[in-house]
Scaffold this motif. Structure first.
Motif, PDB file in Angstrom:
ATOM      1  N   GLY A  55       6.599  22.132  -7.514  1.00 42.56           N
ATOM      2  CA  GLY A  55       6.544  21.093  -6.489  1.00 42.56           C
ATOM      3  C   GLY A  55       5.316  21.127  -5.599  1.00 42.56           C
ATOM      4  N   TYR A  56       4.314  21.938  -5.939  1.00 38.90           N
ATOM      5  CA  TYR A  56       3.106  22.012  -5.115  1.00 38.90           C
ATOM      6  C   TYR A  56       2.265  20.746  -5.270  1.00 38.90           C
ATOM      7  CZ  TYR A  56       4.278  26.938  -4.729  1.00 38.90           C
ATOM      8  OH  TYR A  56       4.939  28.108  -4.472  1.00 38.90           O
ATOM      9  N   ILE A  85      10.077   4.435 -11.336  1.00 39.51           N
ATOM     10  CA  ILE A  85      11.534   4.426 -11.352  1.00 39.51           C
ATOM     11  C   ILE A  85      12.008   4.234  -9.929  1.00 39.51           C
ATOM     12  CG2 ILE A  85      13.594   5.774 -11.875  1.00 39.51           C
ATOM     13  CD1 ILE A  85      11.842   7.335 -13.843  1.00 39.51           C
ATOM     14  N   SER A  86      12.947   3.328  -9.734  1.00 41.82           N
ATOM     15  CA  SER A  86      13.426   3.078  -8.380  1.00 41.82           C
ATOM     16  C   SER A  86      14.157   4.298  -7.836  1.00 41.82           C
ATOM     17  CB  SER A  86      14.375   1.882  -8.374  1.00 41.82           C
ATOM     18  OG  SER A  86      15.595   2.232  -8.983  1.00 41.82           O
ATOM     19  N   GLY A  87      14.253   4.371  -6.523  1.00 38.88           N
ATOM     20  CA  GLY A  87      14.927   5.486  -5.872  1.00 38.88           C
ATOM     21  C   GLY A  87      16.379   5.602  -6.294  1.00 38.88           C
ATOM     22  N   ASP A  88      17.042   4.465  -6.587  1.00 42.09           N
ATOM     23  CA  ASP A  88      18.439   4.504  -7.003  1.00 42.09           C
ATOM     24  C   ASP A  88      18.596   5.227  -8.332  1.00 42.09           C
ATOM     25  OD1 ASP A  88      19.149   3.063  -4.781  1.00 42.09           O
ATOM     26  OD2 ASP A  88      19.116   1.133  -5.817  1.00 42.09           O
ATOM     27  N   GLU A  89      17.609   5.066  -9.208  1.00 41.71           N
ATOM     28  CA  GLU A  89      17.680   5.687 -10.525  1.00 41.71           C
ATOM     29  C   GLU A  89      17.234   7.133 -10.507  1.00 41.71           C
ATOM     30  OE1 GLU A  89      15.481   3.365 -13.331  1.00 41.71           O
ATOM     31  OE2 GLU A  89      16.255   1.500 -12.536  1.00 41.71           O
ATOM     32  N   ALA A  90      16.362   7.482  -9.571  1.00 44.42           N
ATOM     33  CA  ALA A  90      15.760   8.823  -9.589  1.00 44.42           C
ATOM     34  C   ALA A  90      15.853   9.498  -8.232  1.00 44.42           C
ATOM     35  CB  ALA A  90      14.306   8.709 -10.014  1.00 44.42           C
ATOM     36  N   ASP A  91      17.037   9.495  -7.656  1.00 40.97           N
ATOM     37  CA  ASP A  91      17.214  10.069  -6.330  1.00 40.97           C
ATOM     38  C   ASP A  91      17.262  11.586  -6.419  1.00 40.97           C
ATOM     39  OD1 ASP A  91      17.774  10.728  -3.794  1.00 40.97           O
ATOM     40  OD2 ASP A  91      19.692   9.678  -3.668  1.00 40.97           O
ATOM     41  N   LEU A  92      16.143  12.194  -6.072  1.00 43.57           N
ATOM     42  CA  LEU A  92      16.061  13.647  -6.095  1.00 43.57           C
ATOM     43  C   LEU A  92      15.922  14.215  -4.689  1.00 43.57           C
ATOM     44  CD1 LEU A  92      13.625  14.246  -9.069  1.00 43.57           C
ATOM     45  CD2 LEU A  92      16.096  14.213  -9.078  1.00 43.57           C
ATOM     46  N   ALA A  93      16.113  13.391  -3.689  1.00 39.35           N
ATOM     47  CA  ALA A  93      15.830  13.820  -2.321  1.00 39.35           C
ATOM     48  C   ALA A  93      16.670  15.007  -1.899  1.00 39.35           C
ATOM     49  CB  ALA A  93      16.058  12.650  -1.364  1.00 39.35           C
ATOM     50  N   ASP A  94      17.901  15.106  -2.391  1.00 42.31           N
ATOM     51  CA  ASP A  94      18.780  16.188  -1.963  1.00 42.31           C
ATOM     52  C   ASP A  94      18.783  17.364  -2.920  1.00 42.31           C
ATOM     53  OD1 ASP A  94      19.525  14.761   0.304  1.00 42.31           O
ATOM     54  OD2 ASP A  94      21.044  13.656  -0.824  1.00 42.31           O
ATOM     55  N   GLU A  95      17.980  17.292  -3.990  1.00 45.36           N
ATOM     56  CA  GLU A  95      17.913  18.403  -4.919  1.00 45.36           C
ATOM     57  C   GLU A  95      16.922  19.440  -4.424  1.00 45.36           C
ATOM     58  OE1 GLU A  95      17.370  17.306  -8.955  1.00 45.36           O
ATOM     59  OE2 GLU A  95      18.843  15.701  -8.865  1.00 45.36           O
ATOM     60  N   THR A  96      16.975  20.620  -4.994  1.00 46.70           N
ATOM     61  CA  THR A  96      16.045  21.669  -4.586  1.00 46.70           C
ATOM     62  C   THR A  96      14.635  21.253  -4.945  1.00 46.70           C
ATOM     63  OG1 THR A  96      16.261  22.788  -6.696  1.00 46.70           O
ATOM     64  CG2 THR A  96      17.765  23.482  -4.946  1.00 46.70           C
ATOM     65  N   ASP A  97      13.662  21.733  -4.194  1.00 48.45           N
ATOM     66  CA  ASP A  97      12.284  21.325  -4.428  1.00 48.45           C
ATOM     67  C   ASP A  97      11.685  21.957  -5.669  1.00 48.45           C
ATOM     68  OD1 ASP A  97      11.745  19.486  -2.345  1.00 48.45           O
ATOM     69  OD2 ASP A  97      11.999  21.149  -0.956  1.00 48.45           O
ATOM     70  N   ARG A  98      12.257  23.037  -6.160  1.00 47.11           N
ATOM     71  CA  ARG A  98      11.794  23.597  -7.423  1.00 47.11           C
ATOM     72  C   ARG A  98      12.291  22.731  -8.557  1.00 47.11           C
ATOM     73  NH1 ARG A  98      10.195  28.889  -8.172  1.00 47.11           N
ATOM     74  NH2 ARG A  98      11.213  28.765 -10.162  1.00 47.11           N
ATOM     75  N   GLY A  99      13.219  21.808  -8.229  1.00 48.11           N
ATOM     76  CA  GLY A  99      13.975  20.951  -9.110  1.00 48.11           C
ATOM     77  C   GLY A  99      13.561  20.868 -10.562  1.00 48.11           C
ATOM     78  N   ASP A 100      14.542  20.738 -11.410  1.00 47.40           N
ATOM     79  CA  ASP A 100      14.320  20.554 -12.830  1.00 47.40           C
ATOM     80  C   ASP A 100      13.992  19.091 -13.067  1.00 47.40           C
ATOM     81  OD1 ASP A 100      16.461  20.958 -15.769  1.00 47.40           O
ATOM     82  OD2 ASP A 100      14.338  20.557 -15.552  1.00 47.40           O
ATOM     83  N   VAL A 101      12.791  18.811 -13.535  1.00 51.08           N
ATOM     84  CA  VAL A 101      12.390  17.416 -13.747  1.00 51.08           C
ATOM     85  C   VAL A 101      12.888  16.875 -15.077  1.00 51.08           C
ATOM     86  CG1 VAL A 101      10.363  17.531 -12.292  1.00 51.08           C
ATOM     87  CG2 VAL A 101      10.152  18.073 -14.700  1.00 51.08           C
ATOM     88  N   VAL A 160       0.852  -1.192   0.000  1.00 51.53           N
ATOM     89  CA  VAL A 160       0.000   0.000   0.000  1.00 51.53           C
ATOM     90  C   VAL A 160       0.884   1.236   0.000  1.00 51.53           C
ATOM     91  CG1 VAL A 160      -1.760   1.286   1.249  1.00 51.53           C
ATOM     92  CG2 VAL A 160      -1.846  -1.214   1.212  1.00 51.53           C
ATOM     93  N   ARG A 161       0.627   2.119  -0.963  1.00 51.24           N
ATOM     94  CA  ARG A 161       1.440   3.325  -1.094  1.00 51.24           C
ATOM     95  C   ARG A 161       0.569   4.572  -1.102  1.00 51.24           C
ATOM     96  NH1 ARG A 161       3.302   0.998  -6.307  1.00 51.24           N
ATOM     97  NH2 ARG A 161       1.401  -0.054  -5.755  1.00 51.24           N
ATOM     98  N   LEU A 162       1.131   5.630  -0.572  1.00 47.49           N
ATOM     99  CA  LEU A 162       0.558   6.973  -0.667  1.00 47.49           C
ATOM    100  C   LEU A 162       1.384   7.700  -1.705  1.00 47.49           C
ATOM    101  CD1 LEU A 162      -1.081   9.492   0.231  1.00 47.49           C
ATOM    102  CD2 LEU A 162       0.610   9.783   2.058  1.00 47.49           C
ATOM    103  N   LEU A 163       0.746   8.074  -2.819  1.00 46.19           N
ATOM    104  CA  LEU A 163       1.433   8.808  -3.870  1.00 46.19           C
ATOM    105  C   LEU A 163       0.931  10.247  -3.848  1.00 46.19           C
ATOM    106  CD1 LEU A 163       1.184   5.705  -4.919  1.00 46.19           C
ATOM    107  CD2 LEU A 163       1.834   6.672  -7.101  1.00 46.19           C
ATOM    108  N   LEU A 164       1.837  11.183  -3.708  1.00 49.80           N
ATOM    109  CA  LEU A 164       1.488  12.595  -3.712  1.00 49.80           C
ATOM    110  C   LEU A 164       2.002  13.199  -5.015  1.00 49.80           C
ATOM    111  CD1 LEU A 164       2.463  13.467  -0.030  1.00 49.80           C
ATOM    112  CD2 LEU A 164       0.216  12.852  -0.929  1.00 49.80           C
ATOM    113  N   GLN A 165       1.081  13.478  -5.930  1.00 49.92           N
ATOM    114  CA  GLN A 165       1.453  14.048  -7.221  1.00 49.92           C
ATOM    115  C   GLN A 165       1.756  15.521  -7.042  1.00 49.92           C
ATOM    116  OE1 GLN A 165      -1.372  13.423 -10.382  1.00 49.92           O
ATOM    117  NE2 GLN A 165      -0.378  14.893 -11.722  1.00 49.92           N
ATOM    118  N   THR A 166       2.874  15.971  -7.606  1.00 46.05           N
ATOM    119  CA  THR A 166       3.286  17.365  -7.452  1.00 46.05           C
ATOM    120  C   THR A 166       3.467  18.053  -8.797  1.00 46.05           C
ATOM    121  OG1 THR A 166       5.634  16.779  -7.385  1.00 46.05           O
ATOM    122  CG2 THR A 166       4.477  16.866  -5.274  1.00 46.05           C
TER     123      THR A 166
END
Length: 197
Positions: free
Chosen positions: A146-147, A162-178, A135-141
């Motif tokens: 990033g809102y 995409i797995s977290g290893d492939e798409a690790d954006l946790a340390d990027e800015t929240d305005r982040g370039d997708v 069971v997952r909670l997905l928050l679409q932004t």
């Protein structure tokens, strides 16, 4: 001196509050309806649906029941249980006052830190239930600011996750370039490129 103490205390409290944030069991329900509940429990929580439609989702036949304010609940037709809840209701309020339009800071403050992931062409924060990892909670932004744009509770497989290893954006800015995340989710065909001599 007192001013410096106040600033240090404020910074410490902010870091502590974010570190203490984590998903809770109530975050995996909407109006008391949980993934795995029955059709009768759905009707008790939401009332009579406006209409329904069947859809194949990653190999699973789901009957979606449509409710006002862009809320839909999907029942797995094999198990006859709730498998998917999607909420785009601007008046819906989750735990600690979180609702559509919430900032990335607010999301992390309430649910804790996690990685952004690209799923089906959209950017999500994805949290897993400690009681049931399926069971997952997905928050679409919003991809640029990033809102928070939508809530989704599901135990269904999701395409192109995409797995977290492939798409690790946790340390990027929240305005982040997708764009970087989008490019990582696609393969580039170089079969027609000629090698340089």
């Amino acid at each position: 001196m007192l001013k410096n103490f106040f600033i240090i205390f404020s910074l410490w409290f902010s870091v502590y509050a974010t570190a203490a944030a984590a998903v809770q069991s109530e975050d995996f329900s909407c109006r008391g309806l949980y993934i795995g509940d029955t059709y009768e429990q759905m009707k008790a929580a939401f009332g009579e649906p406006r209409y329904d439609m069947d859809r194949l989702v990653e190999g699973v036949m789901i009957r979606y029941y449509m409710y006002p304010h862009e809320v839909k609940v999907g029942l797995d037709l094999r198990t006859k249980t709730v498998a998917d809840i999607q909420i785009k209701d601007k008046d819906y309020v989750g735990r600690d006052g979180i609702k559509l339009g919430a900032t990335p800071y607010k999301i992390k403050q309430v649910y804790g830190k996690t990685q952004k992931q690209m799923v089906e062409g959209s950017v999500y924060y994805i949290y897993r239930s400690g009681q049931n990892n399926q069971v997952r909670l997905l928050l679409q932004t919003d991809p640029t600011e990033g809102y928070l744009e939508a809530f989704r509770l599901t135990n269904l497989p999701v395409a192109e996750e995409i797995s977290g290893d492939e798409a690790d954006l946790a340390d990027e800015t929240d305005r982040g370039d997708v764009n970087d995340l989008f490019i990582k989710s696609k393969e580039i065909d170089v079969s027609n490129v000629q090698a340089a001599n």
